[in-house]
Design a protein around this motif. Structure first.
Motif, short mmCIF file in Angstrom:
data_model
loop_
_atom_site.label_atom_id
_atom_site.label_comp_id
_atom_site.label_asym_id
_atom_site.label_seq_id
_atom_site.Cartn_x
_atom_site.Cartn_y
_atom_site.Cartn_z
N GLY A 103 -6.11 -0.78 6.55
CA GLY A 103 -6.08 -2.22 6.77
C GLY A 103 -5.78 -2.54 8.22
O GLY A 103 -4.77 -3.17 8.54
N ASP A 145 -8.23 11.13 7.43
CA ASP A 145 -8.91 10.17 6.57
C ASP A 145 -8.27 10.18 5.18
O ASP A 145 -7.45 11.04 4.87
CB ASP A 145 -10.41 10.46 6.51
CG ASP A 145 -10.74 11.80 5.88
OD1 ASP A 145 -9.81 12.62 5.67
OD2 ASP A 145 -11.92 12.06 5.59
N ALA A 146 -8.66 9.21 4.36
CA ALA A 146 -8.03 9.06 3.05
C ALA A 146 -8.26 10.27 2.15
O ALA A 146 -7.43 10.57 1.29
CB ALA A 146 -8.55 7.79 2.37
N ASP A 173 -8.74 5.25 7.71
CA ASP A 173 -9.90 4.58 7.13
C ASP A 173 -9.54 3.68 5.97
O ASP A 173 -10.38 2.93 5.48
CB ASP A 173 -10.97 5.59 6.71
CG ASP A 173 -10.44 6.66 5.77
OD1 ASP A 173 -9.22 6.82 5.65
OD2 ASP A 173 -11.27 7.36 5.15
N GLY A 174 -8.27 3.73 5.53
CA GLY A 174 -7.85 2.81 4.46
C GLY A 174 -6.58 2.08 4.84
O GLY A 174 -5.82 1.63 3.99
N GLU A 177 -15.22 8.42 12.36
CA GLU A 177 -13.83 7.96 12.31
C GLU A 177 -12.99 8.71 13.34
O GLU A 177 -12.14 8.13 14.01
CB GLU A 177 -13.25 8.14 10.91
CG GLU A 177 -11.83 7.61 10.74
CD GLU A 177 -11.73 6.08 10.84
OE1 GLU A 177 -10.58 5.57 10.80
OE2 GLU A 177 -12.77 5.39 10.96
#
Length: 590
Positions: free
Chosen positions: A147, A118-119, A144-145, A72
């Motif tokens: 959308g 990241d989340a 990463d979350g 990522e």
């Protein structure tokens, strides 16, 4: 799009997902592949991130990337390049206890407008940002979350090679971290230089039947060697990469060997301490017990750089791994620094290292005189896409081969300067020789040329002058680290007393389990005698516990910070040779 982005993206156009990046980990002693992306998948993810950033930030916005090791981070870094946003990589607090204080300083210094993570880490980072006083304008979002939009919505940014690609903050081994401004042109030039070194024409001929060399590594992605050397160079070389996190490597050093063997890696890369750590971890281990099928005969190129390369480590690793196919000609020492993007000099694949022996007394007087019974120094190869000079730091006159001076560098990989610091930029990036040549980057490193090869001897700021002798602190530290099984990393420097007399000090970490009933004072006495015998130096020894010597986020010893911590009595000394009153709060005696 910029020429750099076109250069990187064309690999995905040509190769699709036939080339790949994979992250692995050690799970119950077994190598397990955790994630994988092909070139085309990585490019699609980067375009989606680029489109997402274009909707949320203005062109040229500085975006801090605080990610764990993984794909990522790479996708988001490329997304910043694709969209004309300026990435600022930084470590997470779970990999470095000083990371949040460092990040807060970078956010202020670089005027960061957005922090990405990241989340898993976003909530804690968002709460930390909100608690800063004064609170910065930067918010924190997880990619990463998020959308992300369709990759097809991405529009290439119109960028020249002079546009800023990212800001690389230095590790701060000799000073406070500075933001080095790396342009698209700098990065493209350095990647091409690395490719030339890694796969020269004879090697390319060998690879015609398998033109996809795989690299294996574990370096931190937020430092220049990990970012450019490990993560980005495979794209430039049409290769694959298998990697693990630095945390996984430290906990399971043999994972590195398993990666090389299991994925038939052609090349690998690490600083000297990484190879040394691997060697220490194998001390009481039979290689066949790690993996009966362990085989390193695929490895052709083991780059060693980022800190002084030690001949004894090269020899010891080659001997230890010889039974599984590691040959001494695999070694490829190099020299580089963030201010030159990464690589300045290097050893071509297949050439093997150059180890010279030089008279110690002559080295201390500023000259390199070959001597059969002298000190072993490892050459760092020849310039790669750069003009490298050895210059007298006081007079700015260029020096001939065999004379030690400051290393000056010019070329297309040399960065634009330091972010927001024109005075330091002028002083370091605009040097002119006494005969009018320049501008050059003053590296602050000392070295000499011998038969066209660069030998690096140390840092100018760290040089210890004792009775007219120029002593490099790593020579003292090498004796301390190897004096006994109970001695670990250490830092050498000078400390003045009230009369102005400079004491040479060695702050030495101890491994308590290896003391075998001895006191710290007895260990200090042993080190003092070794230093007097080998270097003819009177050194005051301060013994401290494990992990007490300050280090940078890349693991380099911080000598000046260690000096400051000693002066402030914050090291928790177990034994201190220094005269009473020079350092308070430490235990003299054992």
């Amino acid at each position: 799009m910029s020429e750099l982005v076109r250069f990187l993206r064309e690999k995905a156009w040509i190769l699709g997902d036939t080339r790949w990046y994979a992250r692995v980990d050690s799970v119950r002693g077994e190598l397990v592949e955790v994630e994988r992306l092909g070139y085309a998948q990585l490019d699609a993810r980067a375009r989606a991130v680029g489109a997402w950033l274009a909707d949320r930030t203005p062109p040229g916005a500085r975006v801090m990337l605080m990610y764990p090791a993984g794909l990522e981070f790479l996708a988001v870094f490329l997304g910043c390049l694709y969209s004309g946003r300026v990435a600022v990589p930084a470590p997470l607090p779970d990999t470095d206890r000083r990371a949040l204080a460092r990040a807060a300083g970078i956010i202020r210094d670089a005027e960061v407008g957005l922090v990405l993570s990241d989340a898993a880490h976003q909530p804690a980072l968002a709460a930390w940002l909100a608690g800063l006083d004064p609170a910065p304008p930067a918010g924190c979002l997880a990619t990463d979350g998020a959308g992300l939009p369709d990759p097809g919505t991405w529009s290439p940014a119109a960028l020249e090679l002079s546009a800023t690609a990212y800001v690389q903050y230095t590790s701060g081994s000799t000073s406070e971290p500075r933001g080095v401004v790396i342009t698209h042109g700098n990065l493209l030039h350095n990647l091409l230089s690395i490719r030339e070194l890694l796969t020269p024409a004879p090697v390319l001929d060998e690879l015609r039947l398998d033109p996809s060399p795989t690299g294996a590594g574990w370096l931190p992605h937020y430092h220049d060697m990990g970012l450019v050397g490990m993560l980005l160079s495979p794209l430039a070389s049409y290769g694959n990469l298998v990697f693990c996190s630095p945390v996984s490597f430290v906990a399971h050093p043999d994972l590195w060997l398993r990666m090389i063997s299991g994925y038939r890696a052609f090349y690998t890369f690490a600083p000297n301490f990484g190879y040394d750590w691997l060697l220490r971890s194998l001390k009481n281990t039979r290689l066949t017990d790690l993996d009966p099928d362990l085989d390193l005969d695929c490895l052709r190129f083991a780059l060693n750089g980022a800190e002084p390369v030690r001949a004894e480590v090269l020899n010891a690793v080659a001997r230890r791994l010889a039974p599984v196919g590691f040959g001494p000609d695999i070694w490829a020492p190099c020299y580089g620094l963030a201010e030159a993007t990464l690589m300045v000099t290097g050893t071509p694949c297949g050439a093997g290292p150059t180890v010279g022996r030089f008279d110690r007394g002559a080295l201390e007087a500023g000259q390199a005189v070959p001597a059969p019974d002298g000190v072993d120094l490892v050459g760092c190869g020849r310039p790669v896409g750069a003009d490298v000079r050895i210059v007298d730091p006081d007079t700015a006159y260029p020096l001939k081969e065999g004379h030690i001076g400051e290393i000056w560098v010019s070329g297309d990989s040399v960065a634009d300067g330091y972010l927001g610091d024109p005075q330091a930029t002028t002083g370091q990036f605009a040097a002119m020789t006494a005969d009018g040549e320049g501008p050059f980057l003053r590296t602050g490193d000392l070295g000499f040329f011998q038969d066209g090869e660069l030998f690096v001897t140390g840092r100018a700021k760290d040089l210890i002058i004792a009775n007219g002798r120029n002593i490099h602190p790593q020579d003292i530290e090498r004796v301390g680290e190897s004096a006994d099984p109970a001695t670990g990393p250490c830092a050498a420097f000078t400390l003045p007393d009230a009369s102005g007399h400079e004491h040479i000090v060695l702050v030495q970490e101890v491994r308590p389990l290896h003391l075998d009933g001895r006191t710290p004072a007895a260990l200090a006495d042993l080190i003092r005698r070794r230093l007097a015998q080998e270097l003819r130096l009177a050194v005051q020894v301060v013994v401290v516990g494990p992990m007490s010597v300050p280090r940078t986020t890349s693991g380099k010893i911080q000598r000046s910070r260690t000096r400051d911590e000693l002066r402030a009595s914050r090291l928790g000394a177990l034994h201190c040779d220094l005269p009473p009153g020079l350092v308070t709060g430490s235990r003299a005696g054992g």
